[in-house]
Design a protein around this motif. Sequence first.
Motif, PDB file in Angstrom:
ATOM      1  N   ALA A  41      -4.337 -28.814  -6.706  1.00  0.00           N
ATOM      2  CA  ALA A  41      -5.423 -30.746  -6.517  1.00  0.00           C
ATOM      3  C   ALA A  41      -6.787 -30.878  -6.634  1.00  0.00           C
ATOM      4  O   ALA A  41      -6.961 -29.786  -6.854  1.00  0.00           O
ATOM      5  N   ASP A  42      -7.133 -30.960  -5.538  1.00  0.00           N
ATOM      6  CA  ASP A  42      -8.634 -31.353  -4.823  1.00  0.00           C
ATOM      7  C   ASP A  42      -8.617 -30.682  -3.816  1.00  0.00           C
ATOM      8  O   ASP A  42      -9.566 -30.482  -2.975  1.00  0.00           O
ATOM      9  N   LEU A  43      -8.245 -29.374  -3.646  1.00  0.00           N
ATOM     10  CA  LEU A  43      -8.697 -28.555  -2.339  1.00  0.00           C
ATOM     11  C   LEU A  43      -9.197 -27.391  -3.669  1.00  0.00           C
ATOM     12  O   LEU A  43      -8.030 -26.763  -4.576  1.00  0.00           O
ATOM     13  N   LEU A  44      -9.848 -26.260  -3.033  1.00  0.00           N
ATOM     14  CA  LEU A  44     -10.273 -25.413  -2.830  1.00  0.00           C
ATOM     15  C   LEU A  44     -10.786 -24.574  -1.721  1.00  0.00           C
ATOM     16  O   LEU A  44     -11.112 -24.801  -1.359  1.00  0.00           O
ATOM     17  N   SER A  45      -9.086 -23.448  -2.013  1.00  0.00           N
ATOM     18  CA  SER A  45      -9.594 -22.309  -1.444  1.00  0.00           C
ATOM     19  C   SER A  45     -10.036 -20.837  -1.502  1.00  0.00           C
ATOM     20  O   SER A  45      -9.831 -20.025  -2.449  1.00  0.00           O
ATOM     21  N   GLU A 119     -13.453  -4.279   9.565  1.00  0.00           N
ATOM     22  CA  GLU A 119     -14.024  -5.592   7.839  1.00  0.00           C
ATOM     23  C   GLU A 119     -14.045  -6.870   9.178  1.00  0.00           C
ATOM     24  O   GLU A 119     -14.522  -6.715  10.082  1.00  0.00           O
ATOM     25  N   LEU A 120     -14.768  -7.828   7.740  1.00  0.00           N
ATOM     26  CA  LEU A 120     -14.662  -9.662   8.506  1.00  0.00           C
ATOM     27  C   LEU A 120     -13.922 -10.345   7.548  1.00  0.00           C
ATOM     28  O   LEU A 120     -14.172  -9.486   6.284  1.00  0.00           O
ATOM     29  N   ALA A 121     -13.217 -11.314   7.895  1.00  0.00           N
ATOM     30  CA  ALA A 121     -12.707 -12.007   6.840  1.00  0.00           C
ATOM     31  C   ALA A 121     -13.035 -13.349   7.330  1.00  0.00           C
ATOM     32  O   ALA A 121     -13.034 -13.343   8.430  1.00  0.00           O
ATOM     33  N   ALA A 122     -13.427 -14.167   6.167  1.00  0.00           N
ATOM     34  CA  ALA A 122     -13.428 -14.946   6.378  1.00  0.00           C
ATOM     35  C   ALA A 122     -12.696 -16.562   5.479  1.00  0.00           C
ATOM     36  O   ALA A 122     -12.389 -15.400   4.295  1.00  0.00           O
ATOM     37  N   SER A 123     -12.506 -17.263   5.964  1.00  0.00           N
ATOM     38  CA  SER A 123     -11.997 -18.227   4.599  1.00  0.00           C
ATOM     39  C   SER A 123     -12.584 -19.893   4.835  1.00  0.00           C
ATOM     40  O   SER A 123     -12.850 -20.492   6.075  1.00  0.00           O
ATOM     41  N   TYR A 124     -12.494 -20.306   3.487  1.00  0.00           N
ATOM     42  CA  TYR A 124     -13.224 -21.551   2.880  1.00  0.00           C
ATOM     43  C   TYR A 124     -11.848 -22.123   2.911  1.00  0.00           C
ATOM     44  O   TYR A 124     -11.759 -22.121   2.082  1.00  0.00           O
ATOM     45  N   GLU A 125     -12.366 -24.061   3.024  1.00  0.00           N
ATOM     46  CA  GLU A 125     -11.710 -25.327   2.279  1.00  0.00           C
ATOM     47  C   GLU A 125     -12.518 -26.228   2.070  1.00  0.00           C
ATOM     48  O   GLU A 125     -12.820 -26.759   2.495  1.00  0.00           O
ATOM     49  N   PHE A 126     -12.611 -26.672   0.921  1.00  0.00           N
ATOM     50  CA  PHE A 126     -13.280 -27.456   0.367  1.00  0.00           C
ATOM     51  C   PHE A 126     -12.367 -28.865   0.388  1.00  0.00           C
ATOM     52  O   PHE A 126     -11.281 -28.329  -0.735  1.00  0.00           O
ATOM     53  N   ARG A 127     -12.706 -30.111   0.133  1.00  0.00           N
ATOM     54  CA  ARG A 127     -12.171 -31.262  -1.150  1.00  0.00           C
ATOM     55  C   ARG A 127     -13.013 -31.833  -1.297  1.00  0.00           C
ATOM     56  O   ARG A 127     -14.221 -31.762  -1.209  1.00  0.00           O
ATOM     57  N   CYS A 128     -12.301 -31.533  -2.614  1.00  0.00           N
ATOM     58  CA  CYS A 128     -13.100 -32.363  -3.721  1.00  0.00           C
ATOM     59  C   CYS A 128     -12.417 -33.580  -4.355  1.00  0.00           C
ATOM     60  O   CYS A 128     -11.358 -33.944  -5.179  1.00  0.00           O
ATOM     61  N   ALA A 129     -13.495 -34.537  -4.173  1.00  0.00           N
ATOM     62  CA  ALA A 129     -13.455 -35.989  -5.101  1.00  0.00           C
ATOM     63  C   ALA A 129     -12.935 -36.456  -5.611  1.00  0.00           C
ATOM     64  O   ALA A 129     -12.456 -36.839  -6.010  1.00  0.00           O
ATOM     65  N   GLN A 130     -14.286 -35.573  -6.576  1.00  0.00           N
ATOM     66  CA  GLN A 130     -13.316 -35.410  -8.612  1.00  0.00           C
ATOM     67  C   GLN A 130     -13.426 -34.313  -8.942  1.00  0.00           C
ATOM     68  O   GLN A 130     -14.065 -32.972  -9.826  1.00  0.00           O
ATOM     69  N   ALA A 131     -12.097 -33.859  -8.418  1.00  0.00           N
ATOM     70  CA  ALA A 131     -11.307 -32.478  -8.637  1.00  0.00           C
ATOM     71  C   ALA A 131     -11.252 -32.133 -10.332  1.00  0.00           C
ATOM     72  O   ALA A 131     -11.479 -30.894 -10.595  1.00  0.00           O
ATOM     73  N   ARG A 150     -21.901  -5.426  -5.095  1.00  0.00           N
ATOM     74  CA  ARG A 150     -20.753  -5.814  -6.350  1.00  0.00           C
ATOM     75  C   ARG A 150     -19.767  -7.201  -5.263  1.00  0.00           C
ATOM     76  O   ARG A 150     -19.205  -6.875  -4.815  1.00  0.00           O
ATOM     77  N   ILE A 151     -19.530  -7.993  -6.015  1.00  0.00           N
ATOM     78  CA  ILE A 151     -18.019  -9.341  -5.997  1.00  0.00           C
ATOM     79  C   ILE A 151     -16.914  -8.964  -6.554  1.00  0.00           C
ATOM     80  O   ILE A 151     -16.784  -9.547  -8.174  1.00  0.00           O
ATOM     81  N   ASP A 152     -15.769  -8.639  -6.136  1.00  0.00           N
ATOM     82  CA  ASP A 152     -14.622  -8.731  -6.966  1.00  0.00           C
ATOM     83  C   ASP A 152     -14.086 -10.048  -6.630  1.00  0.00           C
ATOM     84  O   ASP A 152     -14.137 -10.148  -5.692  1.00  0.00           O
ATOM     85  N   VAL A 153     -14.186 -11.069  -7.756  1.00  0.00           N
ATOM     86  CA  VAL A 153     -13.641 -12.734  -7.389  1.00  0.00           C
ATOM     87  C   VAL A 153     -11.855 -12.260  -8.029  1.00  0.00           C
ATOM     88  O   VAL A 153     -11.718 -11.724  -9.086  1.00  0.00           O
ATOM     89  N   GLN A 154     -10.980 -12.737  -7.120  1.00  0.00           N
ATOM     90  CA  GLN A 154      -9.787 -13.464  -7.882  1.00  0.00           C
ATOM     91  C   GLN A 154      -9.899 -14.951  -7.964  1.00  0.00           C
ATOM     92  O   GLN A 154      -9.407 -15.055  -6.999  1.00  0.00           O
ATOM     93  N   VAL A 155      -9.203 -15.226  -8.601  1.00  0.00           N
ATOM     94  CA  VAL A 155      -9.351 -17.229  -9.548  1.00  0.00           C
ATOM     95  C   VAL A 155      -7.435 -16.803  -9.755  1.00  0.00           C
ATOM     96  O   VAL A 155      -7.768 -17.063 -10.335  1.00  0.00           O
ATOM     97  N   ALA A 156      -7.143 -17.745  -8.515  1.00  0.00           N
ATOM     98  CA  ALA A 156      -5.476 -18.408  -9.238  1.00  0.00           C
ATOM     99  C   ALA A 156      -5.484 -20.153  -9.507  1.00  0.00           C
ATOM    100  O   ALA A 156      -6.241 -20.860  -8.131  1.00  0.00           O
ATOM    101  N   GLY A 157      -4.923 -20.703 -10.318  1.00  0.00           N
ATOM    102  CA  GLY A 157      -4.734 -22.050 -10.761  1.00  0.00           C
ATOM    103  C   GLY A 157      -3.963 -22.129 -10.990  1.00  0.00           C
ATOM    104  O   GLY A 157      -2.975 -21.597 -11.604  1.00  0.00           O
ATOM    105  N   ALA A 158      -3.408 -23.518 -10.973  1.00  0.00           N
ATOM    106  CA  ALA A 158      -2.508 -23.310 -11.741  1.00  0.00           C
ATOM    107  C   ALA A 158      -1.663 -23.615 -13.166  1.00  0.00           C
ATOM    108  O   ALA A 158      -0.850 -22.900 -13.531  1.00  0.00           O
ATOM    109  N   ARG A 159      -3.007 -23.240 -13.405  1.00  0.00           N
ATOM    110  CA  ARG A 159      -2.679 -23.209 -14.790  1.00  0.00           C
ATOM    111  C   ARG A 159      -2.454 -20.989 -15.503  1.00  0.00           C
ATOM    112  O   ARG A 159      -3.427 -20.742 -16.966  1.00  0.00           O
ATOM    113  N   GLY A 160      -3.023 -20.255 -14.303  1.00  0.00           N
ATOM    114  CA  GLY A 160      -3.610 -18.917 -14.608  1.00  0.00           C
ATOM    115  C   GLY A 160      -4.324 -18.395 -13.815  1.00  0.00           C
ATOM    116  O   GLY A 160      -4.825 -19.216 -12.446  1.00  0.00           O
ATOM    117  N   GLN A 161      -4.609 -16.651 -13.821  1.00  0.00           N
ATOM    118  CA  GLN A 161      -5.518 -16.384 -12.859  1.00  0.00           C
ATOM    119  C   GLN A 161      -6.661 -15.387 -13.862  1.00  0.00           C
ATOM    120  O   GLN A 161      -6.378 -15.513 -15.316  1.00  0.00           O
TER     121      GLN A 161
END
Length: 177
Positions: A41-45, A119-131, A150-161
């Motif tokens: 929805a309007d949240l990017l984690s 290790e270090l762990a961090a988390s961020y939450e963004f609210r998006c007005a125009q998601a 190198r940055i290994d990125v995994q993205v998950a959303g309602a339509r897949g990953q």
Amino acid sequence: MKHPLSVLMRFFLLCFCAPAQAAGPQAHVHGVVQVDVAVQADLLSINLDAPLDSLLGFEREPRNDAERRAADEVLTRLKSGTGLFSADAAAQCTLSKATVSAPVLEAAAGSVAKGAHAELAASYEFRCAQAGQMRILDVGLFDAFKRIQRIDVQVAGARGQVKATLKRPMRSVRLIR
């Protein structure tokens, strides 16, 4: 009723973490960081996991004033989140929450085993007005931390990953909605 984000995060963890756990623990590799992204929805984690060496050049308690200053600068930069991650400007995302955990750099660091890989762990939450305008995530970690290779990125959303590997000068990842 469960919150939709918690359902998505559980799905995300099952899809990406279960195979890794079955194969054994992920290797601690200097210069490599892991970024997990969830779009709901309007949240990017965003979750970031990194060996301290990739951010600081050492992964133990700071031993002198210069190392303490460097550790404080890294923690301050990560806690502010400024310039580390940004979605398309049209999405109008604003950082609503940032947390950072680095036990070896915190006051009670004596509980960390000497010689252990820290290790270090961090988390961020963004609210998006125009998601609906979120298409791309810009990752500014290479600019912020020169030791990252190198940055290994995994993205998950309602339509897949999707998985992506970023190497300099790459810095963008497609978001799944």
